[in-house]
Design an enzyme around this catalytic site. Sequence first.
Site, PDB file in Angstrom:
ATOM      1  N   ARG A 181       0.827  -1.216   0.000  1.00 39.25           N
ATOM      2  CA  ARG A 181       0.000   0.000   0.000  1.00 39.25           C
ATOM      3  C   ARG A 181       0.859   1.262   0.000  1.00 39.25           C
ATOM      4  O   ARG A 181       0.425   2.323  -0.444  1.00 39.25           O
ATOM      5  CB  ARG A 181      -0.952  -0.026   1.206  1.00 39.25           C
ATOM      6  CG  ARG A 181      -1.771   1.227   1.395  1.00 39.25           C
ATOM      7  CD  ARG A 181      -3.072   0.981   2.137  1.00 39.25           C
ATOM      8  NE  ARG A 181      -2.913   0.214   3.358  1.00 39.25           N
ATOM      9  CZ  ARG A 181      -2.340   0.649   4.493  1.00 39.25           C
ATOM     10  NH1 ARG A 181      -1.822   1.866   4.552  1.00 39.25           N
ATOM     11  NH2 ARG A 181      -2.269  -0.117   5.551  1.00 39.25           N
ATOM     12  N   TYR A 238     -17.968  13.979 -15.254  1.00 40.32           N
ATOM     13  CA  TYR A 238     -18.335  12.570 -15.086  1.00 40.32           C
ATOM     14  C   TYR A 238     -19.337  12.461 -13.918  1.00 40.32           C
ATOM     15  O   TYR A 238     -19.164  13.131 -12.896  1.00 40.32           O
ATOM     16  CB  TYR A 238     -17.064  11.772 -14.809  1.00 40.32           C
ATOM     17  CG  TYR A 238     -17.313  10.337 -14.440  1.00 40.32           C
ATOM     18  CD1 TYR A 238     -17.814   9.449 -15.372  1.00 40.32           C
ATOM     19  CD2 TYR A 238     -17.043   9.872 -13.162  1.00 40.32           C
ATOM     20  CE1 TYR A 238     -18.049   8.128 -15.029  1.00 40.32           C
ATOM     21  CE2 TYR A 238     -17.262   8.560 -12.815  1.00 40.32           C
ATOM     22  CZ  TYR A 238     -17.770   7.690 -13.756  1.00 40.32           C
ATOM     23  OH  TYR A 238     -18.002   6.387 -13.416  1.00 40.32           O
ATOM     24  N   ASP A 265      -9.584  16.952 -15.945  1.00 36.71           N
ATOM     25  CA  ASP A 265      -9.819  15.531 -16.179  1.00 36.71           C
ATOM     26  C   ASP A 265      -9.597  15.306 -17.675  1.00 36.71           C
ATOM     27  O   ASP A 265     -10.380  15.768 -18.511  1.00 36.71           O
ATOM     28  CB  ASP A 265     -11.240  15.151 -15.750  1.00 36.71           C
ATOM     29  CG  ASP A 265     -11.487  13.642 -15.846  1.00 36.71           C
ATOM     30  OD1 ASP A 265     -10.931  13.027 -16.782  1.00 36.71           O
ATOM     31  OD2 ASP A 265     -12.243  13.102 -15.024  1.00 36.71           O
ATOM     32  N   LYS A 324     -10.287   3.657 -19.074  1.00 33.53           N
ATOM     33  CA  LYS A 324     -10.822   3.983 -20.393  1.00 33.53           C
ATOM     34  C   LYS A 324      -9.753   3.769 -21.469  1.00 33.53           C
ATOM     35  O   LYS A 324      -9.378   2.652 -21.747  1.00 33.53           O
ATOM     36  CB  LYS A 324     -11.386   5.407 -20.362  1.00 33.53           C
ATOM     37  CG  LYS A 324     -12.244   5.716 -19.115  1.00 33.53           C
ATOM     38  CD  LYS A 324     -13.516   4.901 -19.043  1.00 33.53           C
ATOM     39  CE  LYS A 324     -14.255   5.010 -17.715  1.00 33.53           C
ATOM     40  NZ  LYS A 324     -14.571   6.329 -17.232  1.00 33.53           N
TER      41      LYS A 324
HETATM   42  C1  LIG Z   1     -14.819   6.879 -15.961  1.00 39.99           C
HETATM   43  C2  LIG Z   1     -14.442   8.286 -15.655  1.00 39.99           C
HETATM   44  C3  LIG Z   1     -14.015   8.638 -14.374  1.00 39.99           C
HETATM   45  C4  LIG Z   1     -13.996   7.662 -13.217  1.00 39.99           C
HETATM   46  O1  LIG Z   1     -13.057   6.659 -13.405  1.00 39.99           O
HETATM   47  P1  LIG Z   1     -13.197   5.172 -12.792  1.00 39.99           P
HETATM   48  O2  LIG Z   1     -11.957   4.508 -13.244  1.00 39.99           O
HETATM   49  O3  LIG Z   1     -14.455   4.587 -13.342  1.00 39.99           O
HETATM   50  O4  LIG Z   1     -13.287   5.312 -11.312  1.00 39.99           O
HETATM   51  C5  LIG Z   1     -13.629   9.950 -14.156  1.00 39.99           C
HETATM   52  N1  LIG Z   1     -13.666  10.866 -15.151  1.00 39.99           N
HETATM   53  C6  LIG Z   1     -14.091  10.550 -16.394  1.00 39.99           C
HETATM   54  C7  LIG Z   1     -14.112  11.601 -17.441  1.00 39.99           C
HETATM   55  C8  LIG Z   1     -14.487   9.256 -16.684  1.00 39.99           C
HETATM   56  O5  LIG Z   1     -14.919   8.965 -17.915  1.00 39.99           O
END
Ligand SMILES: *Cc1c(COP(=O)(O)O)cnc(C)c1O
Length: 412
Positions: free
Chosen positions: A65, A119, A184, A209
């Site tokens: 961790r 998101y 983001d 993603k």
């Molecule tokens: C999916 C997503 C997140 C969150 O990510 P996870 O890996 O599902 O926790 C945050 N920001 C955007 C733009 C996303 O598409």
Amino acid sequence: MSADTRAVHAGRRDLGGPATRWAHVPPIDRSSTSALPGVLAGGDAYETLATGGRPGPADSFVYQRLWNPTVARFEDAFAELEGAPEAVAFGSGMAAVSALLLACVQAGTPHVVAVRPLYGGTDHLLATGLLGTEVTWARPAEVAAAITPRTGIVLAETPANPTLDLVDIADLVRQARGVPVVIDNTFATPVLQNPLAHGAAMALHSLTKFVGGHGDLVGGAIAADAAWARRLRGIRAITGGLLHPDAAHLAQRGLQTLPLRVRAQSEHATMIANWLAAQPAVARVHHPGIDDPQRICERQMSAPGAVLAFSLRGGYAAAAAVAERCRLITHAVSLGGVDSLIQHPAALTHRPVAAEARPHAGLLRLSVGLEEPADVIADLEQALAGAASAGQAPERPAARESRSAPGAGVPR
Ligand SMILES: *Cc1c(COP(=O)(O)O)cnc(C)c1O
């Protein structure tokens, strides 16, 4: 060296030599604990790592961790691609967002200025104030006016989930007047956009993603300067948000094909967006390649990206019918993989978002994969035709009220 070359070789420069016994690909270290050379040395290493520091060359990693070399190797590679001094990787994108918000609270600046759309999970976390933050929602032009002495960060997505809205990063940075701007960058990836090059303090990603790219890992990362990286690692060590080393290994492999995948998928998405825009059942198509009145895409992105959204004239019933009739395209949340996915944001990913900020009930989000675009178009064509001839959604159980947030019922 070009970004394509760096994507292949980043985080591998110590390989192929005696220090790594001539290994050619990154090894995976799964140890949950590490042997301690002595009580004092172990305690010192613990102290360093639990406060976000990096281990010295002969230090024990103490406990997974606190530090994992497979994760650290991915972080170095990812930082290089984002043009950042360091990166910190988490067990999910939301774990990354959580650590960032906790860092604001820890610093005594718990106020967040956030630009919608975001998101759905991020919107939900900010709206509930679960981690002790306060939020002011601002349009891009209202950011300067929303900042207070207690503001810790300005947070925006560009392109934003799910409507692909674009925000001018440099303008946000000017308005923030020294308050760190966090972008983001999940939709653009480091291949198409580097927020730090436009003055942002941090770039946040869901690795789930495009970086993973094959739908088989969950992870998150924040690219930042050394001071922010240290703070975030310290929080990660205490709260337990480390990325799993197997996922880090897959994410690093994903980086090697990221430029090729993202550029090809972006080209496919532009073709499909243009086709959709010509369909009578489609009211509007959202994609930076065809819908960018302020010309932000050409200023800060090298291509428009692989995600698009479109709204149907038939509203919710038509959108639900199209999503459920797709065959080649999988009806599923998530995005950025090699296969195309379609989903209904208002009913799914953006279900917890307050009604006034929730996406249009007729909107579908499509993540375009690496399939031949003509095959994806043929699938959309049959889904649109089937939905039109049925005139409504296929038989389905009566929609229930949402339990995730008050007032978040399925739009009907
Ligand atoms: C999916 C997503 C997140 C969150 O990510 P996870 O890996 O599902 O926790 C945050 N920001 C955007 C733009 C996303 O598409």
